[in-house]
Design an enzyme around this catalytic site. Structure first.
Site, short mmCIF file in Angstrom:
data_model
loop_
_atom_site.label_atom_id
_atom_site.label_comp_id
_atom_site.label_asym_id
_atom_site.label_seq_id
_atom_site.Cartn_x
_atom_site.Cartn_y
_atom_site.Cartn_z
N ASP A 52 100.25 74.82 34.46
CA ASP A 52 100.34 76.30 34.29
C ASP A 52 98.92 76.87 34.13
OD1 ASP A 52 99.93 75.79 31.58
OD2 ASP A 52 101.52 77.19 30.83
N SER A 53 97.99 75.95 34.15
CA SER A 53 96.55 76.41 34.30
C SER A 53 96.36 76.98 35.75
CB SER A 53 95.54 74.95 34.55
OG SER A 53 95.96 73.84 34.98
N ASP A 91 104.73 72.14 34.67
CA ASP A 91 104.70 72.89 33.30
C ASP A 91 105.74 74.15 33.37
OD1 ASP A 91 102.94 72.06 31.42
OD2 ASP A 91 101.00 72.96 32.44
N LYS A 121 106.87 69.93 31.67
CA LYS A 121 106.00 69.70 30.58
C LYS A 121 106.64 70.89 29.44
CE LYS A 121 101.54 69.53 30.60
NZ LYS A 121 101.25 70.82 29.77
N GLU A 123 104.99 72.79 25.84
CA GLU A 123 103.96 72.67 24.69
C GLU A 123 104.66 72.79 23.28
OE1 GLU A 123 101.07 75.53 25.64
OE2 GLU A 123 100.69 74.74 27.35
N GLU A 190 95.74 66.99 23.95
CA GLU A 190 94.43 67.69 24.25
C GLU A 190 93.75 68.14 23.19
OE1 GLU A 190 95.50 70.93 27.18
OE2 GLU A 190 93.39 71.86 27.14
O1 KIV Z 1 98.25 73.34 32.69
C1 KIV Z 1 97.64 72.43 32.70
O2 KIV Z 1 96.70 71.91 33.62
C2 KIV Z 1 97.76 71.49 31.51
C3 KIV Z 1 96.56 69.97 31.51
C4 KIV Z 1 95.31 70.51 30.85
C5 KIV Z 1 97.24 69.12 30.65
O3 KIV Z 1 98.40 71.41 30.74
#
Ligand code: KIV
Length: 272
Positions: A52-53, A91, A121, A123, A190
């Site tokens: 989600d980056s 994510d 994924k 969190e 992280e």
């Molecule tokens: O959103 C993302 O790119 C991430 C990575 C930094 C692990 O969660």
């Protein structure tokens, strides 16, 4: 291994675990679209993460919080089109999995069915997240956990290194064990002191994937745009750039502009 999807070599979470058990380091890189998904996949990574980056890197948001489920489904689907071999992990955005296990299941199901993900994924390790992981893995959806600095909690955590005291370190190890017990197949760590990430890695059997968490994880993940030097305003201590693509992009476009203005492009070799 046949995957039933036209590819005989698509990696699974079992390959992920086996590689860790054999002592091989796992390599994970982000991608958000089919072109970069293909290039990252062809580079031989173990997993591609549709993070989600994408909210920071492509949408220009300050945090990952505004990223929606529809956006993640779109980027997952696009990346899926390019990724044929690596495990595709996607994510789950803010508040799509914490509210209730049934809602988490429906939302993760969309990312799998519509986005073509191999895994999702989530969190954190709060009770609501653990309940979501149990529900989601119970329905056959592999889940990667994420501990330490979890970007969706930036407003409470800040962006600093986490677990810097003994109590924090103990909690991270306990949380990692809870994630493993709930059914997670791997955990991103992280922004943690290297020693803490090493303790977590020793405490669980599943692979840990570090980012800003030192060398003693089962593998490492970097954001593609950071490792390529495309995101040249971002300079955390842990980041190593393997290319300087922002400069190359500017230079190429400047050369194009100069040649157009000078009338030297297109020349005879580039005209019909
Ligand atoms: O959103 C993302 O790119 C991430 C990575 C930094 C692990 O969660």
């Amino acid at each position: 291994m046949s995957t039933g999807n036209g590819s005989d070599t698509r990696l699974t979470i079992h390959d992920f675990q086996e590689r860790k058990d054999r002592g091989e380091k796992l390599v994970v890189v982000t991608a958000y679209d089919s072109l970069f998904g293909r290039l990252v996949d062809e580079s031989g990574v173990d997993a591609v993460l549709v993070g989600d980056s994408v909210g920071n890197l492509l949408a220009g948001y300050e945090t990952t919080l505004p990223v929606t489920l529809d956006q993640m489904v779109y980027h997952a689907r696009s990346t899926r089109a390019g990724v044929k071999r690596a495990l595709l992990i996607v994510d789950m955005p803010f508040l799509t999995y914490q509210v209730s296990p049934p809602r988490a299941l429906v939302n993760c199901g969309r990312v799998m069915a519509e986005g073509g993900a191999d895994a999702v994924k989530l969190e954190g390790a709060s009770e609501s997240v653990l309940a979501a992981i149990r529900a989601v893995t119970g329905a056959g959806i592999p889940v990667m956990g994420h501990l330490g600095f979890t970007p969706q909690s930036v407003n409470t955590l800040g962006t600093r290194v986490q677990a810097r005291d003994a109590e924090g370190a103990k909690k991270i190890v306990e949380d990692a064990k809870k994630l493993e017990d709930a059914g997670a197949f791997s955990i991103v760590l992280e922004l943690l002191p290297a020693k803490v990430a090493a303790s977590v890695t020793r405490a669980v059997r599943i692979p840990t994937i570090g980012i800003g968490a030192g060398a003693h994880c089962s593998g490492q993940v970097l954001v593609l745009h950071d490792l390529l030097g495309l995101n040249d305003g971002f300079n955390p201590k842990f980041l190593k750039r393997y290319a300087s693509m922002a400069a190359e992009v500017r230079e190429a476009i400047e050369r194009f502009g100069s040649e157009v203005r000078a009338g030297s492009y297109p020349d005879d070799d580039h005209s019909f």
